[in-house]
Enzyme design. Structure first.
Site, PDB file in Angstrom:
ATOM      1  CD  GLU A  58      -1.090  -2.129   2.292  1.00  0.00           C
ATOM      2  OE1 GLU A  58      -2.014  -2.766   3.157  1.00  0.00           O
ATOM      3  OE2 GLU A  58      -0.135  -2.581   2.012  1.00  0.00           O
ATOM      4  CB  CYS A  90      -0.845   0.051   5.650  1.00  0.00           C
ATOM      5  SG  CYS A  90       0.763  -0.594   5.175  1.00  0.00           S
ATOM      6  CG  ASP A 206      19.117 -39.804  -3.220  1.00  0.00           C
ATOM      7  OD1 ASP A 206      19.598 -40.952  -3.597  1.00  0.00           O
ATOM      8  OD2 ASP A 206      17.988 -39.320  -3.366  1.00  0.00           O
ATOM      9  CG  LEU A 210      18.567 -30.664  -0.598  1.00  0.00           C
ATOM     10  CD1 LEU A 210      18.342 -30.744   1.000  1.00  0.00           C
ATOM     11  CD2 LEU A 210      17.473 -31.420  -1.366  1.00  0.00           C
ATOM     12  CD  GLU A 304      13.414 -31.436  -3.026  1.00  0.00           C
ATOM     13  OE1 GLU A 304      14.189 -32.420  -3.729  1.00  0.00           O
ATOM     14  OE2 GLU A 304      13.591 -30.161  -3.454  1.00  0.00           O
TER      15      GLU A 304
END
Length: 378
Positions: A58, A90, A206, A210, A304
């Site tokens: 805003e 705001c 693995d 990442l 993941e």
């Protein structure tokens, strides 16, 4: 609250504000967009909340509009704040700018402030409409809504599997079950989250990085925090996660009984090690871990793998959405089973499911995603 004089125009302007909000990455604040329309109906300014501590949407839009905001309408995706945080309220700026009407997509879900900004505007004589494109506005801030109301991050669970539900061959080979297009989509998912997490099994099997390879995807160049659920601190010092931890924030969540020597070695290498209570099974308690992550400003978390971590999130009903990539291959009954390890529901009726699933093709792979629902037991 007043009735909108032109619903179609209001909807188009709010969707324009929502497009602005989607450019916003202000965690731990919510994404917000704003559009200022002058008294003659022309768009004179638009803005979004770029990052925490910067001017709110805003404020940016009103500053760009200047004197043209006088007598105009402000469209904002989230209720303007009426409290002082890192920036002034705001609502003060809206009143000072001479805005005569404010159209709000969604009221602030923060229990401590909900409705306060809108009511103050009404009390000051400003016309206020709430709920224009409300469903879209609420969807946009869904991660922040969970964060601010429950003290937990919004959790997206990503799975990659074969047609017969396997994640690797019988020898353990998993690169690559899915194709390059699916992996590129995962990169986009990582870039949209505050943190990316794996369990220690995935970290060992693995040796992932990442990271987001294409820095153009990263808002402001900010990599998501990398998180490893590692109850016994088994992540190797020579792993790619640890080796790059001085460049990209890497948090290792350990159980209370993890070896202190291993903790010190990881800290010396650049990781942050955080102790979390153990679950009954001796793993890191996922609920406690998520609360800890939220306390550190993690609003959205992409998980993941691995199978135990995914199963814990489903068993505790702490996963909020699912992203599943299904490759058109068969890995056989001796392949590594299940992207998810959990007892599962008693009946199909009780199974967690994607609400309004979105299906698309990523190269040759099917990709289905959407919010998760957990039916009550019958």
């Amino acid at each position: 609250m007043t009735t909108s004089p032109d619903p179609d125009f209001d909807a188009s302007m709010m969707r324009r504000a929502l497009d602005e909000a989607r450019r916003s990455v202000p965690s731990p604040n919510p994404p917000v967009g704003a559009v200022v329309v002058g008294p003659n109906g022309d768009v004179v300014a638009q803005s979004f909340h770029e990052r925490a501590g910067d001017p709110h949407a805003e404020i940016g839009a009103l500053a760009a509009a200047g004197a043209q905001a006088q007598g105009g309408t402000l469209y904002v995706t989230l209720e303007p704040c009426n409290h002082t945080g890192r920036t002034p309220p705001c609502v003060d700026a809206i009143l000072q700018a001479g805005i005569t009407r404010v159209v709000i997509g969604s009221l602030d879900p923060n229990p401590g402030v909900a409705g306060g900004g809108a009511q103050r505007l009404v009390d000051a004589g400003v016309k206020v409409d709430v709920g224009v494109a409300g469903a879209e506005a609420r969807t946009l801030i869904a991660p922040w809504t969970k964060y601010i109301t429950e003290g937990l991050p919004h959790v997206a669970l990503k799975l990659a599997l074969s047609l017969d539900g396997r994640i690797a061959t019988r020898s353990g080979a998993s690169k690559w079950v899915t194709g390059p297009e699916a992996r590129a989509k995962v990169q986009e998912l990582r870039a949209r989250h505050d943190a990316v997490a794996v369990g220690i099994g995935t970290a060992l099997a693995d040796d992932p990085r990442l990271t987001v390879r294409d820095v153009a995807l990263l808002p402001g160049g900010r990599h998501p925090v990398r998180v490893v659920f590692d109850s016994r601190l088994r992540v190797p010092l020579n792993s790619r996660l640890v080796q790059t931890s001085r460049d990209i924030a890497t948090w290792v969540l350990a159980g209370n009984d993890a070896p202190e020597a291993a903790e010190q070695a990881l800290v010396d290498a650049g990781c942050a090690v955080v102790r979390v209570p153990n679950s009954a099974e001796g793993r890191v308690d996922v609920g406690a871990a998520l609360r800890l992550l939220a306390s550190q400003g993690i609003v959205s978390l992409l998980v993941e793998g691995g199978a135990e971590l995914a199963g814990s999130l489903l068993a505790t009903r702490l996963a909020d959405e699912l992203h599943a990539f299904i490759a058109p291959i068969l890995l056989g009954p001796r392949g590594r089973p299940g992207a998810v390890d959990w007892a599962g529901p008693d009946t199909p009726v009780e199974a967690p499911r994607i609400v309004d699933p979105r299906w698309e093709l990523c190269g040759r792979d099917a990709y289905v995603s959407g919010p998760l629902a957990f039916p009550s037991k019958q």
